[in-house]
Write a protein that holds these residues in place. Structure first.
Motif, PDB file in Angstrom:
ATOM      1  N   ASP A  12      -4.254 -14.884   0.967  1.00 17.19           N
ATOM      2  CA  ASP A  12      -2.876 -15.270   0.618  1.00 17.19           C
ATOM      3  C   ASP A  12      -2.121 -14.099  -0.001  1.00 17.19           C
ATOM      4  O   ASP A  12      -0.951 -13.869   0.300  1.00 17.19           O
ATOM      5  CB  ASP A  12      -2.887 -16.440  -0.379  1.00 17.19           C
ATOM      6  N   ILE A  13      -2.801 -13.374  -0.878  1.00 19.87           N
ATOM      7  CA  ILE A  13      -2.156 -12.228  -1.526  1.00 19.87           C
ATOM      8  C   ILE A  13      -1.762 -11.180  -0.483  1.00 19.87           C
ATOM      9  O   ILE A  13      -0.634 -10.697  -0.463  1.00 19.87           O
ATOM     10  CB  ILE A  13      -3.106 -11.611  -2.584  1.00 19.87           C
ATOM     11  N   LEU A  14      -2.691 -10.858   0.415  1.00 17.40           N
ATOM     12  CA  LEU A  14      -2.377  -9.838   1.423  1.00 17.40           C
ATOM     13  C   LEU A  14      -1.274 -10.318   2.359  1.00 17.40           C
ATOM     14  O   LEU A  14      -0.388  -9.543   2.743  1.00 17.40           O
ATOM     15  CB  LEU A  14      -3.638  -9.444   2.204  1.00 17.40           C
ATOM     16  N   LEU A  15      -1.286 -11.587   2.701  1.00 17.09           N
ATOM     17  CA  LEU A  15      -0.244 -12.105   3.601  1.00 17.09           C
ATOM     18  C   LEU A  15       1.139 -12.009   2.952  1.00 17.09           C
ATOM     19  O   LEU A  15       2.103 -11.591   3.606  1.00 17.09           O
ATOM     20  CB  LEU A  15      -0.564 -13.552   4.005  1.00 17.09           C
ATOM     21  N   TYR A  16       1.243 -12.375   1.689  1.00 13.31           N
ATOM     22  CA  TYR A  16       2.552 -12.241   1.017  1.00 13.31           C
ATOM     23  C   TYR A  16       2.932 -10.769   0.865  1.00 13.31           C
ATOM     24  O   TYR A  16       4.097 -10.399   1.009  1.00 13.31           O
ATOM     25  CB  TYR A  16       2.556 -12.933  -0.342  1.00 13.31           C
ATOM     26  N   LEU A  17       1.955  -9.939   0.585  1.00  9.47           N
ATOM     27  CA  LEU A  17       2.238  -8.512   0.426  1.00  9.47           C
ATOM     28  C   LEU A  17       2.756  -7.913   1.736  1.00  9.47           C
ATOM     29  O   LEU A  17       3.733  -7.156   1.754  1.00  9.47           O
ATOM     30  CB  LEU A  17       0.954  -7.790  -0.023  1.00  9.47           C
ATOM     31  N   LEU A  18       2.123  -8.277   2.832  1.00  7.47           N
ATOM     32  CA  LEU A  18       2.557  -7.761   4.133  1.00  7.47           C
ATOM     33  C   LEU A  18       3.941  -8.277   4.497  1.00  7.47           C
ATOM     34  O   LEU A  18       4.764  -7.546   5.051  1.00  7.47           O
ATOM     35  CB  LEU A  18       1.546  -8.149   5.224  1.00  7.47           C
ATOM     36  N   HIS A  19       4.192  -9.532   4.165  1.00  9.75           N
ATOM     37  CA  HIS A  19       5.504 -10.081   4.516  1.00  9.75           C
ATOM     38  C   HIS A  19       6.598  -9.427   3.666  1.00  9.75           C
ATOM     39  O   HIS A  19       7.677  -9.109   4.171  1.00  9.75           O
ATOM     40  CB  HIS A  19       5.494 -11.599   4.345  1.00  9.75           C
ATOM     41  N   LEU A  20       6.292  -9.206   2.411  1.00  8.27           N
ATOM     42  CA  LEU A  20       7.249  -8.495   1.540  1.00  8.27           C
ATOM     43  C   LEU A  20       7.555  -7.104   2.119  1.00  8.27           C
ATOM     44  O   LEU A  20       8.717  -6.691   2.193  1.00  8.27           O
ATOM     45  CB  LEU A  20       6.665  -8.356   0.126  1.00  8.27           C
ATOM     46  N   CYS A  21       6.509  -6.397   2.510  1.00  9.01           N
ATOM     47  CA  CYS A  21       6.705  -5.047   3.057  1.00  9.01           C
ATOM     48  C   CYS A  21       7.514  -5.099   4.344  1.00  9.01           C
ATOM     49  O   CYS A  21       8.366  -4.234   4.600  1.00  9.01           O
ATOM     50  CB  CYS A  21       5.357  -4.360   3.287  1.00  9.01           C
ATOM     51  N   GLN A  80       9.813  -7.343   5.053  1.00  8.26           N
ATOM     52  CA  GLN A  80      11.204  -7.645   4.695  1.00  8.26           C
ATOM     53  C   GLN A  80      11.928  -6.400   4.179  1.00  8.26           C
ATOM     54  O   GLN A  80      13.131  -6.262   4.348  1.00  8.26           O
ATOM     55  CB  GLN A  80      11.268  -8.742   3.615  1.00  8.26           C
ATOM     56  N   LEU A  81      11.196  -5.526   3.510  1.00  8.87           N
ATOM     57  CA  LEU A  81      11.824  -4.339   2.905  1.00  8.87           C
ATOM     58  C   LEU A  81      11.606  -3.068   3.728  1.00  8.87           C
ATOM     59  O   LEU A  81      11.960  -1.970   3.289  1.00  8.87           O
ATOM     60  CB  LEU A  81      11.277  -4.143   1.483  1.00  8.87           C
ATOM     61  N   ASN A  82      11.026  -3.220   4.915  1.00  7.95           N
ATOM     62  CA  ASN A  82      10.752  -2.050   5.775  1.00  7.95           C
ATOM     63  C   ASN A  82       9.879  -1.008   5.070  1.00  7.95           C
ATOM     64  O   ASN A  82      10.128   0.199   5.178  1.00  7.95           O
ATOM     65  CB  ASN A  82      12.068  -1.394   6.223  1.00  7.95           C
ATOM     66  N   ILE A  83       8.881  -1.474   4.360  1.00  8.51           N
ATOM     67  CA  ILE A  83       7.940  -0.553   3.716  1.00  8.51           C
ATOM     68  C   ILE A  83       6.687  -0.431   4.578  1.00  8.51           C
ATOM     69  O   ILE A  83       6.149  -1.445   5.040  1.00  8.51           O
ATOM     70  CB  ILE A  83       7.558  -1.073   2.301  1.00  8.51           C
ATOM     71  N   ASP A  84       6.237   0.792   4.789  1.00 12.29           N
ATOM     72  CA  ASP A  84       5.003   1.034   5.534  1.00 12.29           C
ATOM     73  C   ASP A  84       3.852   1.001   4.521  1.00 12.29           C
ATOM     74  O   ASP A  84       3.613   1.973   3.804  1.00 12.29           O
ATOM     75  CB  ASP A  84       5.105   2.411   6.211  1.00 12.29           C
ATOM     76  N   LEU A  85       3.141  -0.128   4.485  1.00 15.82           N
ATOM     77  CA  LEU A  85       2.125  -0.322   3.452  1.00 15.82           C
ATOM     78  C   LEU A  85       0.974   0.681   3.586  1.00 15.82           C
ATOM     79  O   LEU A  85       0.442   1.166   2.582  1.00 15.82           O
ATOM     80  CB  LEU A  85       1.599  -1.770   3.489  1.00 15.82           C
ATOM     81  N   GLU A  86       0.601   0.971   4.824  1.00 17.79           N
ATOM     82  CA  GLU A  86      -0.505   1.918   5.017  1.00 17.79           C
ATOM     83  C   GLU A  86      -0.127   3.297   4.458  1.00 17.79           C
ATOM     84  O   GLU A  86      -0.917   3.937   3.759  1.00 17.79           O
ATOM     85  CB  GLU A  86      -0.864   2.018   6.504  1.00 17.79           C
ATOM     86  N   GLN A  87       1.089   3.716   4.762  1.00 17.32           N
ATOM     87  CA  GLN A  87       1.565   5.004   4.239  1.00 17.32           C
ATOM     88  C   GLN A  87       1.613   4.968   2.702  1.00 17.32           C
ATOM     89  O   GLN A  87       1.227   5.927   2.023  1.00 17.32           O
ATOM     90  CB  GLN A  87       2.964   5.290   4.804  1.00 17.32           C
ATOM     91  N   ALA A  88       2.085   3.852   2.164  1.00 20.95           N
ATOM     92  CA  ALA A  88       2.193   3.721   0.710  1.00 20.95           C
ATOM     93  C   ALA A  88       0.819   3.831   0.041  1.00 20.95           C
ATOM     94  O   ALA A  88       0.674   4.434  -1.023  1.00 20.95           O
ATOM     95  CB  ALA A  88       2.856   2.387   0.339  1.00 20.95           C
ATOM     96  N   VAL A  89      -0.197   3.256   0.685  1.00 20.56           N
ATOM     97  CA  VAL A  89      -1.559   3.339   0.128  1.00 20.56           C
ATOM     98  C   VAL A  89      -2.057   4.784   0.166  1.00 20.56           C
ATOM     99  O   VAL A  89      -2.623   5.284  -0.816  1.00 20.56           O
ATOM    100  CB  VAL A  89      -2.519   2.392   0.885  1.00 20.56           C
ATOM    101  N   ASN A  90      -1.838   5.449   1.273  1.00 24.47           N
ATOM    102  CA  ASN A  90      -2.263   6.853   1.344  1.00 24.47           C
ATOM    103  C   ASN A  90      -1.558   7.698   0.289  1.00 24.47           C
ATOM    104  O   ASN A  90      -2.192   8.507  -0.399  1.00 24.47           O
ATOM    105  CB  ASN A  90      -1.991   7.415   2.747  1.00 24.47           C
ATOM    106  N   ASP A  91      -0.262   7.484   0.153  1.00 23.53           N
ATOM    107  CA  ASP A  91       0.499   8.245  -0.851  1.00 23.53           C
ATOM    108  C   ASP A  91      -0.038   7.982  -2.250  1.00 23.53           C
ATOM    109  O   ASP A  91      -0.191   8.890  -3.066  1.00 23.53           O
ATOM    110  CB  ASP A  91       1.990   7.842  -0.813  1.00 23.53           C
ATOM    111  N   LYS A  92      -0.352   6.714  -2.521  1.00 22.11           N
ATOM    112  CA  LYS A  92      -0.788   6.354  -3.863  1.00 22.11           C
ATOM    113  C   LYS A  92      -2.154   6.946  -4.186  1.00 22.11           C
ATOM    114  O   LYS A  92      -2.407   7.379  -5.312  1.00 22.11           O
ATOM    115  CB  LYS A  92      -0.821   4.827  -4.033  1.00 22.11           C
ATOM    116  N   MET A  93      -3.038   6.975  -3.185  1.00 27.09           N
ATOM    117  CA  MET A  93      -4.362   7.556  -3.423  1.00 27.09           C
ATOM    118  C   MET A  93      -4.246   9.044  -3.733  1.00 27.09           C
ATOM    119  O   MET A  93      -4.963   9.567  -4.590  1.00 27.09           O
ATOM    120  CB  MET A  93      -5.282   7.292  -2.233  1.00 27.09           C
ATOM    121  N   GLN A  94      -3.345   9.707  -3.038  1.00 27.04           N
ATOM    122  CA  GLN A  94      -3.150  11.139  -3.328  1.00 27.04           C
ATOM    123  C   GLN A  94      -2.558  11.327  -4.726  1.00 27.04           C
ATOM    124  O   GLN A  94      -2.962  12.212  -5.469  1.00 27.04           O
ATOM    125  CB  GLN A  94      -2.230  11.764  -2.277  1.00 27.04           C
TER     126      GLN A  94
END
Lengths: 106, 106, 106, 106
Positions: free
Chosen positions: B70-79, B81-95
């Motif tokens: 449920d958490i991932l589904l809401y997170l993906l839907h939020l992204c 809606q806002l045109n956020i690339d979640l995979e890119q955001a995760v890579n950026d955050k790890m760096q």
């Protein structure tokens, strides 16, 4: 996204810093919730319309992306600790939702 | 996991049920937080040791998997809606985390 | 504690700053949750024993007190906005809990 | 509201049921957060206007009151466990807020 690759990278990151003892499932769940609140804090005083306009504000959008990333990173690490296949869980949940909310039901 | 495929499937699910108007970024963030709390509820009275033992309890594990989904589904839907690339955001955050917590720093 | 006095003082504080429009019940609930998370953040990596030892750490204790105060302030303001008598609600809930969890039931 | 009286009543309730071991500060903070989420769940899909209209819906209002009571009960019990004077903390915080947000500042 390759969940296993991210989970392995996270695990190495944690081990290199000697943080393993803190990573209990209970603590990870708490941390995930705190990150969710940091995401919520961005939106708490916005009207519905303003929450859409975040799309046009690169600085806010970057902040949202960072918090979203934190949430997914904790979620993945929690699943790793508990041997949960998150991709399978998502597929199962989507099928369950389709049964729970049949078309024409709402 | 193919995020776009899941996001498209979610979007179709929502449109078929006429739920679009509710899916503001603000509401999705709130829903994500409520799901995080449902996950936390499973762990709130457990000792650290008991939180590890969840690994051996199929029923609890399934419950955790559902809330995680449920958490991932809401997170993906939020992204979405806002045109956020979640995979890119995760890579950026790890760096970013690697810079923020250099080896030998803690 | 005199809830009405605190609520009136808060209301005056908000009006003096022109913040009334933000104080919808929905936004106040979100803010309350964010404050709860700030409280949780203090405890997230602590063992159960360490969470007890907070009693002996004046600096941490002061931080906990501040977050606890924020939570109560938002809760009181929410109750004011919705005309809820919080003291009555607490009394009702304690009676309800006594019925829900009769002695010898757990 | 007489905080000490409520705290003593709660403590007796817990001891009569043998629940003392669960009442660590860490667990109480988690429980408080879960209750905050149950409150938030009531409002998550409402528009700002609908969140005001809750005032005219006795059933919803009662639900809000119950969750608000749960939050205050956990907050009071946490403060008891840590020897925090919540009333003093609220007074301190209001004074601090007046300094943090001087008139004409926003």
């Amino acid at each position: 996204m390759d969940f296993s690759a991210v989970q392995n990278r996270q695990q190495a990151f944690i081990e290199e810093r000697g943080w393993q003892d803190f990573q209990t499932p209970k603590n990870l769940v708490m941390a995930l919730m705190v990150e969710s609140a940091e995401l919520q804090e961005i939106f708490q005083w916005l009207t519905p319309e303003e929450s859409w306009q975040v799309r046009d504000k690169p600085g806010v959008l970057e902040h949202v992306g960072e918090e979203a990333a934190d949430i997914l990173l904790y979620l993945l690490h929690l699943c790793r600790q508990l041997n949960i296949d998150l991709e399978q869980a998502v597929n199962d949940k989507m099928q369950k939702n389709a049964v729970k909310y049949p078309l024409g039901s709402s």
